[in-house]
Design an enzyme around this catalytic site. Structure first.
Site, PDB file in Angstrom:
ATOM      1  N   GLY A  22      -2.989  -7.699  -1.046  1.00  0.00           N
ATOM      2  CA  GLY A  22      -2.330  -5.684  -1.010  1.00  0.00           C
ATOM      3  C   GLY A  22      -3.147  -5.068  -0.506  1.00  0.00           C
ATOM      4  N   THR A  23      -4.321  -4.686  -0.568  1.00  0.00           N
ATOM      5  CA  THR A  23      -4.358  -3.761   0.381  1.00  0.00           C
ATOM      6  C   THR A  23      -4.083  -4.008   1.882  1.00  0.00           C
ATOM      7  OG1 THR A  23      -7.046  -2.804  -0.680  1.00  0.00           O
ATOM      8  CG2 THR A  23      -6.983  -3.050   2.150  1.00  0.00           C
ATOM      9  N   ASN A  62      -1.832   2.381 -10.843  1.00  0.00           N
ATOM     10  CA  ASN A  62      -2.376   1.515 -11.438  1.00  0.00           C
ATOM     11  C   ASN A  62      -3.215   2.229 -12.402  1.00  0.00           C
ATOM     12  OD1 ASN A  62      -2.712   2.998  -9.494  1.00  0.00           O
ATOM     13  ND2 ASN A  62      -5.616   2.428  -9.062  1.00  0.00           N
ATOM     14  N   GLN A  76       1.067  -2.988  -8.802  1.00  0.00           N
ATOM     15  CA  GLN A  76       1.053  -3.426 -10.254  1.00  0.00           C
ATOM     16  C   GLN A  76       2.421  -3.638 -10.652  1.00  0.00           C
ATOM     17  OE1 GLN A  76      -1.535  -3.026 -12.335  1.00  0.00           O
ATOM     18  NE2 GLN A  76      -3.504  -2.611 -10.746  1.00  0.00           N
ATOM     19  N   SER A 120       0.250  -8.802  -4.567  1.00  0.00           N
ATOM     20  CA  SER A 120      -0.437  -9.048  -4.803  1.00  0.00           C
ATOM     21  C   SER A 120      -0.926 -10.621  -6.077  1.00  0.00           C
ATOM     22  CB  SER A 120      -2.134  -8.073  -5.011  1.00  0.00           C
ATOM     23  OG  SER A 120      -3.471  -9.039  -5.264  1.00  0.00           O
ATOM     24  N   HIS A 147      -3.554 -11.959  -7.110  1.00  0.00           N
ATOM     25  CA  HIS A 147      -4.811 -12.092  -8.543  1.00  0.00           C
ATOM     26  C   HIS A 147      -4.532 -11.132  -9.909  1.00  0.00           C
ATOM     27  CE1 HIS A 147      -7.195  -8.368  -8.487  1.00  0.00           C
ATOM     28  NE2 HIS A 147      -6.626  -8.370  -7.123  1.00  0.00           N
ATOM     29  N   THR A 196      -5.987 -18.289  10.897  1.00  0.00           N
ATOM     30  CA  THR A 196      -5.154 -19.508  10.052  1.00  0.00           C
ATOM     31  C   THR A 196      -4.644 -19.616   9.225  1.00  0.00           C
ATOM     32  OG1 THR A 196      -6.768 -20.895  11.472  1.00  0.00           O
ATOM     33  CG2 THR A 196      -5.621 -22.045   9.630  1.00  0.00           C
ATOM     34  N   CYS A 231     -18.113   8.035 -12.814  1.00  0.00           N
ATOM     35  CA  CYS A 231     -19.481   7.397 -12.778  1.00  0.00           C
ATOM     36  C   CYS A 231     -18.755   5.951 -12.623  1.00  0.00           C
ATOM     37  CB  CYS A 231     -20.237   7.274 -14.431  1.00  0.00           C
ATOM     38  SG  CYS A 231     -21.392   8.713 -14.623  1.00  0.00           S
TER      39      CYS A 231
END
Lengths: 125, 410
Positions: free
Chosen positions: B72-73, B152, B180, B200, B202, B239, B327
């Protein structure tokens, strides 16, 4: 990412709570940053007889608060003041680098509680 | 320990059929380079062509309009940068929103340092951009609008069709990141009215490291990032990731085929989860749109407690979730999405995201709710922010006895 010691203190935090008639209370951090630690101490003859904490924050924040209560309990105020945030992290077998600043404030909180106690007792005398 | 995975917006388990096809294209005689003229090359080339057909069909596109990428990126970077470079004689203005994925946000910001002007539109309290704001932001210099299909972090579905109509009427190219939404709600490039679209692997039970960019035929876009060979019709040098491409083809086909069934199944689970959390826990709010949201997505903010503490506690009970707290983000700032929605720093730190998958069931939700209630109570009792809660610990806690002062607590 956290050491076993951190997880142990997170899971079984020592000395959580408040001391209603505390001799000194110290609070550091702010909710905007995501970490607040509040330490209550009971002092007798310059010795920290009892200590409790309340913390809003991540795993590291809770674990550092917990372990410092064990580190300073029964110590003199000067001994307690000599403990640094770095030593707290070391006592937990280290913290992830990004936690060293944002969540490692427990020594500051103890110092703030002692300062609070000292300023109160100065006013009394 | 029983493990329950509730973090499907982060990534999904690979379907066994998909893993099998990957393995097949790593082994046997399927190792060839698809650029090669010989039998080994032709064999895998055929597989890639079929995968491209499948991906295209699953989003209502033509196979020639699909470019395989590393994920995706890369697809977002290629889409935005490529339009910017191909249209810089026409204009230099790009429109996006404050709640995009960093793959989009940081790409437009990088272009902002290279002579492009960027408008980052605000969102409403649900995290949705208003189509009229997009319309109002368009100038005669605008060359690209890039807005995600679904968010997301909070699951809100954006009014992409409406924006598509606006973009077309003003002659501005329109890209959407559908990472998403693809596989969760219908994604059709013509219905959405987009010129470029990112997916994407995954997130749809495929492998990591594979994605695709759709570029509508005739779109003024050019390959502008990689210099190299002529793969993917000169659109993406390097490739081909043959096993990944075959896997994405199959995962896309299966996602599209099961869309309605999965969507209905997930919605029921999600609605139960949201209802139970809001009913059984105090001082909690749903983030994102209550209705216009992904069928598998539930996100909340819990007052007085911090997200990472919740995640660690849930993980101890075998539950995997995620949070937008500072965090967990690696910075000192909580989620840019929650802040853009007008949620305060303090409350944003207490965010929790639960994203369901087809492997989850009712019992998972019940177990989650049961454990979450205990965790929230416990953390609130430790928090100096919650005035109504006192900490209590079971007296058989060895550590507490060692410390000596827990004994007084009930």
């Amino acid at each position: 990412m956290y050491s076993e010691k951190v997880m142990d203190h997170f899971e079984n935090p020592r000395n959580v709570g408040e001391i209603i008639d505390a001799d000194g209370v110290g609070q550091v951090g702010n909710p905007t940053c995501g970490d607040i630690m509040k330490i209550y101490i009971k002092v007798n003859a310059d010795i920290i007889e009892d200590i409790k904490f309340k913390t809003f924050g991540c795993g590291a924040a809770i674990a550092t608060s917990s372990i410092i209560t064990e580190m300073v309990k029964g110590k003199t105020l000067d001994e307690a003041l000599s403990i640094s945030n770095k030593q707290v992290a070391a006592a937990l077998d280290g913290l992830p680098p990004k936690k060293m600043h944002c969540s490692n404030l427990a020594a500051d909180a103890v110092q703030a509680a002692i300062e609070d106690y000292r300023s109160k007792s100065n006013n009394k005398s | 320990m029983k493990r329950i995975y509730l973090d499907h917006s982060a990534t999904t388990p690979v379907r066994s059929e998909v893993a099998e096809i990957m393995y097949k294209y790593l082994t046997e005689d399927n190792f060839g380079n698809p650029t090669s003229l010989h039998w080994f090359g032709r064999k895998v080339r055929k597989g890639i062509d079929e995968a491209r057909e499948k991906v295209a069909k699953s989003i209502g596109a033509n196979a020639k309009e699909i470019i395989f990428t590393s994920g995706g990126t890369e697809a977002d970077n290629m889409a935005i940068h490529g339009v910017a470079m191909a249209n810089k004689n026409k204009g230099n203005h790009i429109i996006t929103t404050a709640v995009e994925h960093h793959a989009v946000l940081n790409t437009v910001k990088a272009l902002g340092k290279q002579g492009f002007t960027v408008t980052i539109l605000p969102v409403d309290k649900y995290g949705a951009v208003r189509a009229e704001d997009v319309s109002a932001a368009i100038t005669d210099k605008t060359i690209l609008i890039t807005i995600m299909h679904a968010n997301n972090e909070v699951g809100t579905i954006m009014p992409i069709e409406e924006i598509g109509v606006i973009a077309r009427s003003k002659g501005v190219l329109f890209h959407t990141d559908a990472v998403q939404s693809f596989g969760k709600i219908p994604v059709d490039v013509n219905k959405l009215g987009v010129d470029l679209l990112t997916i994407s692997g995954h997130k749809i039970h495929g492998p990591k490291g594979i994605g695709a960019l759709y570029v509508r035929r005739g779109t003024k876009w050019k390959q502008s990032l990689f210099h190299g060979g002529g793969q993917e019709g000169l659109k993406r040098a390097g490739t081909e990731n043959v096993p990944g491409i075959l896997a994405l083809g199959l995962a896309s086909e299966l996602a599209a085929a099961n869309l309605e069934k999965d969507n209905n199944y997930l919605k029921v689970l999600r609605d139960k989860l949201i209802k139970d959390v809001l009913e059984k826990i105090d001082q909690v709010e749903l983030t994102g749109h209550p209705v216009q949201r992904l069928p598998n997505h539930a996100s909340f903010t819990f007052r007085f407690i911090e997200g990472e503490s919740m995640l660690l506690s849930l993980d101890m009970k075998g539950i995997a979730a995620s949070s937008g707290s500072a965090c967990t983000s690696g910075s000192l700032e909580p989620s840019h999405v929650l802040l853009a929605m007008g949620i305060s720093h303090e409350i944003a730190h207490g965010s929790l995201r639960i994203t369901l998958g087809i492997g989850n069931n009712n019992q998972d939700i019940e177990y989650f709710i049961k454990e979450l209630s205990v965790i929230v109570d416990r953390l609130r009792a430790m928090s100096p922010l919650d005035p109504d809660n006192e900490f209590s610990q079971s007296s058989d806690c060895v550590s507490c006895k060692e410390s000596g002062s827990c004994n007084n607590l009930a």
